[in-house]
Write an enzyme that holds these catalytic residues in place. Structure first.
Site, short mmCIF file in Angstrom:
data_model
loop_
_atom_site.label_atom_id
_atom_site.label_comp_id
_atom_site.label_asym_id
_atom_site.label_seq_id
_atom_site.Cartn_x
_atom_site.Cartn_y
_atom_site.Cartn_z
N HIS A 59 0.82 -1.21 0.00
CA HIS A 59 0.00 0.00 0.00
C HIS A 59 0.85 1.26 0.00
O HIS A 59 0.35 2.36 0.28
CB HIS A 59 -0.90 0.03 1.24
CG HIS A 59 -1.71 -1.20 1.43
ND1 HIS A 59 -2.56 -1.67 0.46
CD2 HIS A 59 -1.80 -2.08 2.47
CE1 HIS A 59 -3.14 -2.78 0.90
NE2 HIS A 59 -2.69 -3.04 2.11
N HIS A 222 -6.95 -4.57 -1.21
CA HIS A 222 -6.22 -5.84 -1.31
C HIS A 222 -6.68 -6.65 -2.51
O HIS A 222 -6.55 -7.86 -2.53
CB HIS A 222 -6.42 -6.68 -0.05
CG HIS A 222 -6.07 -5.98 1.20
ND1 HIS A 222 -7.00 -5.29 1.94
CD2 HIS A 222 -4.90 -5.81 1.82
CE1 HIS A 222 -6.39 -4.75 2.98
NE2 HIS A 222 -5.13 -5.03 2.92
#
Lengths: 335, 214
Positions: A59, A222
């Site tokens: 991320h 995700h």
């Protein structure tokens, strides 16, 4: 299926190799390679509340790129899309304890929440360090919270880390800093969409199939599936799909707003600005006043193309904390 | 502790842990496949990594009591698995350790108490309830079956066998369930139609007990 194309040496060593790169590029940070924790080099800062976050890797710049004065004191890096383990969080918590307590900022995913919870229990049992936790859960794509793990922590997390970091830098107490983080989270809402899936290096293929000409609305960070799949839309239509559910969830007309358009990793800044302009137009028509803005890839999902919109209802305190200086690899302004 | 039925010692419990590790390794791909259908495709790899580490730790220094064995297992899982499974399995074994206390051997009744403590640990940590499509849905019926069998005076082997069958039925029942915990819950109704990976792996734990302790 197309072969995976990534600038890596070995899929198994991506996180470790990237942490070595962080250490090499940023002498103002200290990286514990064994525990996979990125610290401010001057941690612990005496008398200041320590801020620790962390989560699965993939991320970036979240969370490691937000370590530095005015934001986090330490960030734990898990495997890609997998929560770090309590040992890492315990090491981070001990390393940033300057005597004023430590705040954990945790995105609302079961793995992250449980591991941070265990870490806080271990720290409490071992030392006198006071630890509070604030869980971020700003994703309006997850609707029915009674029957889910609750809303996911997404774009709002970036804003929470900035605002709580500024409050800690002002020398405020642990309770105060936690209250700022909670207020920021409670007043923030996000929604994202994907134009493509993402490829986890170890898997070597896209996490989900998203055919040409389609996009997925309501995705998480995700590669988990979203709310619905729709034909590829224009930026104006996409902005509507992202902003409408946010405005339906919380009234943003009464206060100034921080508007954050985030890239998911593979969408160029040029497109993010096209989207931002559409978001701003919708907000103006809806009577929402933008006081501050942030545009760029700040909480990504590897090589996913797509974007998310986060709106945060601000007040004078929030705006002052937002404007306060910050000096991290990922976010840097003021003096 | 108990005196009527057959006793198991630390070596036997060690064999149970190794058998669980073997089953996890053998079914690693299945666990990952189940997790890719409704989660994030890492349960097999994560649990295999953790149980391999446990086997190494226990090989390097063999614990002398059941409590020590369970504690090492739990601590190692917490440190190596990550995700939600690490804290859940870790907490389960740490509760087993606390319940085993000073005992050097365990009988069927003790094992039932220990597995009940493991279940309570999972519930406390994960806040799962029956029907949420989690490891609870396999472990809870297994514990109940074990307690019933022990209560009616069945020998250890039969009691553990009943527990293993109950776990397998519980695991099968998760197929139709809609997930209400963890990442699978974001899928809503789309999570139905696949057995839960956590219910599947915890079934291996109970099956391993029936194999290794009988």
């Amino acid at each position: 299926m197309a072969e995976m194309k990534k600038l890596i040496n070995d899929p198994a060593h991506v996180v470790a190799d990237a942490l070595r790169g962080v250490a090499a590029a940023h002498p103002e940070l200290r990286v514990d390679h064994e525990q996979r924790v990125i610290f401010r080099a001057d941690a612990p800062v005496r008398g200041k509340v320590g801020l620790v976050s962390g989560g699965g890797s993939g991320h970036e710049p979240l969370h490691g790129g937000f370590v530095g004065p005015g934001m986090l004191d330490a960030a734990c890096a898990g495997e890609i899309f997998t929560s770090p383990v309590p040992d890492q969080m315990v090491a981070a918590t001990r390393g940033v304890d300057g005597g004023a307590g430590v705040l954990h900022i945790v995105k609302n995913y079961t793995g992250d929440v449980l591991n941070f919870e265990m870490a806080a229990e271990i720290v409490a049992a071992d030392t006198g360090t006071e630890v509070l936790s604030v869980i971020t859960d700003d994703d309006v794509a997850v609707q029915d919270s009674l029957y889910t793990a609750g809303r996911r922590g997404v774009g709002g997390t970036v804003l929470v880390e900035k605002l709580a970091g500024a409050a800690a830098e002002e020398g405020r107490t642990l309770g105060d800093v936690a209250a700022v983080a909670r207020k920021a989270n409670d007043n923030g809402r996000s929604m994202g969409l994907a134009l493509t899936s993402c490829t986890v290096p170890a898997a070597g293929r896209p996490t989900f199939e998203l055919p040409a000409g389609e996009m997925e609305v309501g995705i998480g960070i995700h590669g988990e599936p979203g709310r619905r799949r729709v034909p590829l839309a224009t930026a104006a239509e996409a902005a509507e799909m992202l902003v409408a559910p946010i405005l339906a969830d919380l009234d943003f007309t009464g206060s100034p707003v921080i508007a954050f358009v985030n890239g998911m990793g593979a969408t160029p800044l040029l497109e993010l600005y096209v989207l931002y302009q559409e978001v701003a137009t919708i907000l103006e028509k809806s009577g929402v006043r933008i006081a501050r803005s942030l545009v760029g890839p700040y909480i990504t999902s590897l090589d996913m193309a797509g974007a998310s919109v986060t709106l945060l209802r601000a007040d004078d305190e929030i705006l002052r904390l937002w404007d306060a200086p910050v000096r991290t690899p990922g976010l840097r302004w003021g003096s | 502790m108990g005196k009527l039925s057959r006793m198991v010692d630390t070596d036997a419990l060690h064999a149970w842990i190794r058998e669980f590790a073997r089953l996890v390794e053998q079914h690693q791909d299945l666990l990952t496949e189940l997790d890719s259908a409704i989660g994030d495709a890492d349960h097999g790899a994560n649990l295999h990594r953790g149980m391999s580490a446990v086997v190494e730790v226990l090989r390097a220094e063999t614990p002398s009591t059941p409590a020590e064995l369970f504690k090492r297992t739990g601590m190692t899982l917490v440190s190596t698995v990550g995700g939600a499974s690490g804290p859940l399995y870790g907490t389960a074994f740490l509760r087993m350790s606390a319940t085993a206390g000073e005992a050097e051997t365990l009988d069927a009744g003790d094992l039932a108490k220990i597995l009940r403590a493991a279940l309570e640990g999972v519930v406390t940590r994960g806040k799962a309830q029956a029907g949420d499509k989690t490891m609870y849905d396999a472990l809870a019926p297994a514990v109940r079956a074990l307690e019933e069998a022990v209560g009616t005076g069945q020998p250890l082997a039969e009691a553990l066998d009943a527990a293993a069958r109950a776990a397998e039925r519980g695991r099968e029942a998760t197929t139709a369930m809609i997930a209400r915990k963890g990442r699978a819950s974001y899928l809503g109704e789309r999570s139905a139609g696949h057995p839960d990976p956590g219910a599947t792996s915890v079934t291996y734990l109970v099956v391993a007990a029936a194999t290794a302790l009988a």
